[in-house]
Design an enzyme around this catalytic site. Structure first.
Site, PDB file in Angstrom:
ATOM      1  N   ASN A  63     -18.324  37.171   3.963  1.00 21.42           N
ATOM      2  CA  ASN A  63     -19.114  37.462   5.165  1.00 21.42           C
ATOM      3  C   ASN A  63     -20.173  38.479   4.779  1.00 21.42           C
ATOM      4  O   ASN A  63     -19.866  39.657   4.587  1.00 21.42           O
ATOM      5  CB  ASN A  63     -18.175  38.016   6.253  1.00 21.42           C
ATOM      6  CG  ASN A  63     -18.930  38.437   7.496  1.00 21.42           C
ATOM      7  OD1 ASN A  63     -20.130  38.222   7.621  1.00 21.42           O
ATOM      8  ND2 ASN A  63     -18.210  39.061   8.432  1.00 21.42           N
ATOM      9  N   TRP A  64     -21.412  38.012   4.658  1.00 21.47           N
ATOM     10  CA  TRP A  64     -22.493  38.898   4.191  1.00 21.47           C
ATOM     11  C   TRP A  64     -22.982  39.836   5.287  1.00 21.47           C
ATOM     12  O   TRP A  64     -23.796  40.708   5.030  1.00 21.47           O
ATOM     13  CB  TRP A  64     -23.663  38.067   3.656  1.00 21.47           C
ATOM     14  CG  TRP A  64     -23.354  37.315   2.389  1.00 21.47           C
ATOM     15  CD1 TRP A  64     -22.161  37.296   1.699  1.00 21.47           C
ATOM     16  CD2 TRP A  64     -24.249  36.475   1.648  1.00 21.47           C
ATOM     17  NE1 TRP A  64     -22.273  36.502   0.585  1.00 21.47           N
ATOM     18  CE2 TRP A  64     -23.542  35.978   0.526  1.00 21.47           C
ATOM     19  CE3 TRP A  64     -25.582  36.080   1.817  1.00 21.47           C
ATOM     20  CZ2 TRP A  64     -24.126  35.122  -0.415  1.00 21.47           C
ATOM     21  CZ3 TRP A  64     -26.157  35.221   0.884  1.00 21.47           C
ATOM     22  CH2 TRP A  64     -25.442  34.762  -0.217  1.00 21.47           C
ATOM     23  N   GLU A  99     -16.641  43.033  14.940  1.00 26.06           N
ATOM     24  CA  GLU A  99     -17.941  43.684  15.187  1.00 26.06           C
ATOM     25  C   GLU A  99     -18.637  43.052  16.383  1.00 26.06           C
ATOM     26  O   GLU A  99     -19.341  43.725  17.135  1.00 26.06           O
ATOM     27  CB  GLU A  99     -18.799  43.609  13.915  1.00 26.06           C
ATOM     28  CG  GLU A  99     -18.272  44.570  12.849  1.00 26.06           C
ATOM     29  CD  GLU A  99     -18.509  44.141  11.417  1.00 26.06           C
ATOM     30  OE1 GLU A  99     -19.322  43.228  11.175  1.00 26.06           O
ATOM     31  OE2 GLU A  99     -17.859  44.714  10.519  1.00 26.06           O
ATOM     32  N   GLU A 153      -7.795  40.219  10.693  1.00 26.76           N
ATOM     33  CA  GLU A 153      -8.577  41.349  10.187  1.00 26.76           C
ATOM     34  C   GLU A 153      -8.254  42.590  11.014  1.00 26.76           C
ATOM     35  O   GLU A 153      -8.828  42.789  12.090  1.00 26.76           O
ATOM     36  CB  GLU A 153     -10.075  41.061  10.314  1.00 26.76           C
ATOM     37  CG  GLU A 153     -10.565  39.893   9.495  1.00 26.76           C
ATOM     38  CD  GLU A 153     -12.050  40.039   9.139  1.00 26.76           C
ATOM     39  OE1 GLU A 153     -12.365  39.903   7.952  1.00 26.76           O
ATOM     40  OE2 GLU A 153     -12.871  40.311  10.029  1.00 26.76           O
ATOM     41  N   SER A 211     -11.274  45.207   3.696  1.00 26.72           N
ATOM     42  CA  SER A 211     -11.297  45.906   2.412  1.00 26.72           C
ATOM     43  C   SER A 211     -10.609  45.131   1.286  1.00 26.72           C
ATOM     44  O   SER A 211      -9.907  45.712   0.453  1.00 26.72           O
ATOM     45  CB  SER A 211     -10.696  47.319   2.547  1.00 26.72           C
ATOM     46  OG  SER A 211     -11.470  48.092   3.433  1.00 26.72           O
ATOM     47  N   GLY A 264     -15.892  41.177   3.123  1.00 24.21           N
ATOM     48  CA  GLY A 264     -17.184  41.727   3.533  1.00 24.21           C
ATOM     49  C   GLY A 264     -17.900  42.343   2.339  1.00 24.21           C
ATOM     50  O   GLY A 264     -18.490  41.644   1.504  1.00 24.21           O
ATOM     51  N   GLY A 265     -17.831  43.658   2.217  1.00 27.61           N
ATOM     52  CA  GLY A 265     -18.593  44.408   1.210  1.00 27.61           C
ATOM     53  C   GLY A 265     -18.505  43.841  -0.195  1.00 27.61           C
ATOM     54  O   GLY A 265     -19.522  43.721  -0.895  1.00 27.61           O
TER      55      GLY A 265
END
Ligand code: 13P
Length: 258
Positions: A9-10, A97, A174, A220, A241-242
């Site tokens: 997920n960018w 989010e 999540e 994470s 994500g990151g």
């Protein structure tokens, strides 16, 4: 058997140049990873050029959101068919989010899930598979309410689906407190929640749906923890994500070994 799925997920990161380079690096690797599915979910503006790069490849594309209508006067929104036009085969729905910053309710997310499932069926017999995100906040876990919170999200977000439709949804657990914080759930805690989600699916839709549904873990996920998470019997993949924004870390993650 459930085919493992790793999705990146960018979010609202990268520019088109970096996105194309990252996609090129992934294409070179993913082709050889036939036993697992790899999906990238770029921002909307990058879907078309990246879709052209991946459309005939093993690497798959997903959107990060959709609006639940075929078309209309909905300024700033994107329909399920528009995602299909860009070669998307997945769409992330109900991300925390979006629930938090854009006030998406369980009912609205339910409309989106139905809309994705319907679009995929009507159009060219391709699927637009929802990756439905659920998960508790820190205070809810501290109070011991993680299972009731996740059960309420699932029943609200999947309301009115037949067992066949529910069987076409991917679930991503999540925990909100693990997203972007570097605090991953332990493999044991994550497994406990994944087992709970699978039992919930079995109760609602039967053992077949529960057994076939892929349940991803997100929060994470990194090269250092992916192997131990995916070793758990009910963890069928990851929503990253990151660590999905750099070729080096994401390639290590998609090459996980259990
Ligand atoms: P991080 O991997 O950056 O914690 O993000 C997880 C996430 O929100 C994926 O959807």
């Amino acid at each position: 058997m459930r085919q493992p799925l790793i999705a990146g997920n960018w979010k609202m990161y990268l520019d088109i140049g970096k996105a194309i380079k990252l996609t090129e690096s992934l294409l070179a690797v993913v082709e050889y990873l036939e036993d697992r599915e790899v999906v990238i979910c770029p921002p909307f503006t990058m879907l078309y050029p990246i879709g052209r790069m991946v459309r005939d490849k093993h690497l798959k594309l997903g959107g990060q959101n959709l609006y639940p209508a075929a078309e209309g006067a909905f300024t700033g929104e994107i329909s399920p068919d528009m995602l299909l036009d860009c070669w998307c085969r997945y769409v992330i729905l109900g991300h925390s989010e979006r629930r938090q910053y854009f006030h998406e309710t369980d009912e609205f997310i339910n409309q989106k899930v139905k809309s994705a499932l319907a679009a995929g069926q009507e159009r060219r017999q391709v699927n637009l598979t929802p990756i439905l995100c659920v998960g508790e906040r820190e205070a809810e876990r501290s109070a011991g309410n993680q299972e009731s919170v996740v059960a309420a999200q699932l029943s609200g977000n999947l309301a009115g689906l037949t067992a066949e439709e529910a069987g076409r949804v991917v679930i991503a657990y999540e925990p909100v407190w693990a997203i972007g914080t570097g605090r991953t759930a332990t493999p044991q805690d994550a497994q406990a929640m994944h087992g709970f989600v699978r039992q919930w699916l079995a109760r609602e839709y039967g053992a077949g749906v529960a057994e076939n549904t892929r349940i991803l873990y997100g929060g994470s996920v990194k090269p250092e923890n992916v192997d131990s998470l995916l070793l758990q019997p009910d963890i069928d993949g990851a929503l990253v994500g990151g660590a999905s924004l750099k070729a080096e870390s994401f390639i290590r993650i998609i090459k996980y070994e259990v």
